[in-house]
Design an enzyme around this catalytic site. Structure first.
Site, PDB file in Angstrom:
ATOM      1  N   HIS A 262       0.812  -1.209   0.000  1.00 26.04           N
ATOM      2  CA  HIS A 262       0.000   0.000   0.000  1.00 26.04           C
ATOM      3  C   HIS A 262       0.852   1.267   0.000  1.00 26.04           C
ATOM      4  O   HIS A 262       1.939   1.314   0.574  1.00 26.04           O
ATOM      5  CB  HIS A 262      -0.943   0.011   1.210  1.00 26.04           C
ATOM      6  CG  HIS A 262      -0.232  -0.091   2.525  1.00 26.04           C
ATOM      7  ND1 HIS A 262       0.251   1.008   3.201  1.00 26.04           N
ATOM      8  CD2 HIS A 262       0.085  -1.165   3.288  1.00 26.04           C
ATOM      9  CE1 HIS A 262       0.819   0.626   4.330  1.00 26.04           C
ATOM     10  NE2 HIS A 262       0.740  -0.692   4.411  1.00 26.04           N
ATOM     11  N   ASP A 263       0.377   2.274  -0.701  1.00 34.91           N
ATOM     12  CA  ASP A 263       0.976   3.615  -0.729  1.00 34.91           C
ATOM     13  C   ASP A 263       2.347   3.662  -1.392  1.00 34.91           C
ATOM     14  O   ASP A 263       3.096   4.627  -1.210  1.00 34.91           O
ATOM     15  CB  ASP A 263       1.067   4.200   0.692  1.00 34.91           C
ATOM     16  CG  ASP A 263      -0.283   4.283   1.380  1.00 34.91           C
ATOM     17  OD1 ASP A 263      -1.113   5.102   0.953  1.00 34.91           O
ATOM     18  OD2 ASP A 263      -0.524   3.506   2.330  1.00 34.91           O
TER      19      ASP A 263
ATOM     20  N   GLY B  18       4.842  -1.345   2.541  1.00 36.10           N
ATOM     21  CA  GLY B  18       4.101  -0.119   2.292  1.00 36.10           C
ATOM     22  C   GLY B  18       4.979   1.114   2.233  1.00 36.10           C
ATOM     23  O   GLY B  18       6.071   1.161   2.811  1.00 36.10           O
TER      24      GLY B  18
END
Length: 271
Positions: free
Chosen positions: A125-126, A143
């Site tokens: 994520h991100d 992430g």
């Protein structure tokens, strides 16, 4: 919306609201969520799942059992709207997973154009991934990783959360990156240290002999044992004024503030 010339297997499930571009091919047993957008010419071989607010760029090819856009693997995630955007002309092989962003990050994960993700690699994520990057089998990005253009990650390598990987860097297979890696750097080892410059990558990208020679001179000066890093950076900045590649490395280090970055292993010669 499904355009008329899309080729969709009868066993595939396309939920209402999904946007399917021209010339898209969707193979057997694929599942496309209602907020997904597939660009023109995207090809899903079979058993591919694309969920969430995910946009796949034109002509990207996705192979069986890839899972893109499902909830991020972050225990703090509470269902906030976030996105995953994959660029054009990417290759996504079997079992690849990519997660959207989170409220604790950018609320978005972005993958650039012409990237290749081989079997079972993962983008957390991100993450922000540049253009023309290559992930060999089983590469793992935690992430919030930021990666520049033309980065290559060898099989089984792993990048810690919030790390930055500079453009044209090379991460050797089975290497764990626990800190930032400078542009043009070559990292190696169980806990990756800076082994030198990615000379093979520089030659493949048609950097001139003079550019490579100057980068090597700057590298030796920057990681010499004498003086502090601040002093060495000042000396390199003064000596290589106007050198775009050297200044890219200096700017990368400055932007990290007090963050650690990969350095040559103690006792090893500086290449």
């Amino acid at each position: 919306m499904v355009l008329q010339d899309a080729r969709i297997h009868a066993s595939a499930m396309i939920e209402d609201g999904a946007k399917i571009g021209e010339g898209v091919e969707i193979g057997p047993f694929c599942h496309i969520g209602p907020q997904v957008e597939l660009g023109d010419g995207v090809k899903l071989k079979s058993h591919v799942v694309v969920a969430g607010r995910t946009k796949i760029g034109p002509r990207t090819r996705i192979f069986p059992f890839a899972s893109l856009g499902h909830e991020p693997q972050d225990l703090k995630y509470r269902g906030e709207d976030s996105t995953l955007t994959v660029g054009a002309d990417c290759l996504i092989r079997e079992g690849v997973t990519m997660n959207p962003g989170t409220l604790g990050g950018r609320l978005e994960t972005i993958v650039g154009d012409r990237c290749a993700f081989l079997a079972n690699s993962h983008v957390g994520h991100d993450c922000i991934i540049g253009h023309d990057c290559v992930f060999s089998n089983n590469v793992m990005l935690a992430g919030h990783v930021t990666m520049g253009d033309f980065v290559i990650c060898g099989g089984g390598s792993a990048i810690v959360q919030y790390a930055r990987i500079g453009s044209h860097a090379f991460v050797s297979g089975m290497t764990g990156i626990g800190a930032d890696l400078i542009p043009f750097g070559l990292a190696f080892g169980n806990r990756g240290y800076l082994m030198g410059l990615n000379l093979i990558g520089l030659k493949r990208r048609n950097f001139s002999r003079e550019q490579i020679h100057e980068l090597r001179r700057a590298y030796r000066a920057l990681f010499a044992p004498e003086g502090t890093l601040k002093e060495r950076m000042e000396d390199v900045a003064e000596e290589f004024v106007g050198n775009a590649e050297v200044n890219e490395i200096l700017d990368f280090i400055r932007a990290g503030g007090d963050k650690q970055f990969c350095v040559p292993e103690f006792g090893k010669d500086v290449a």
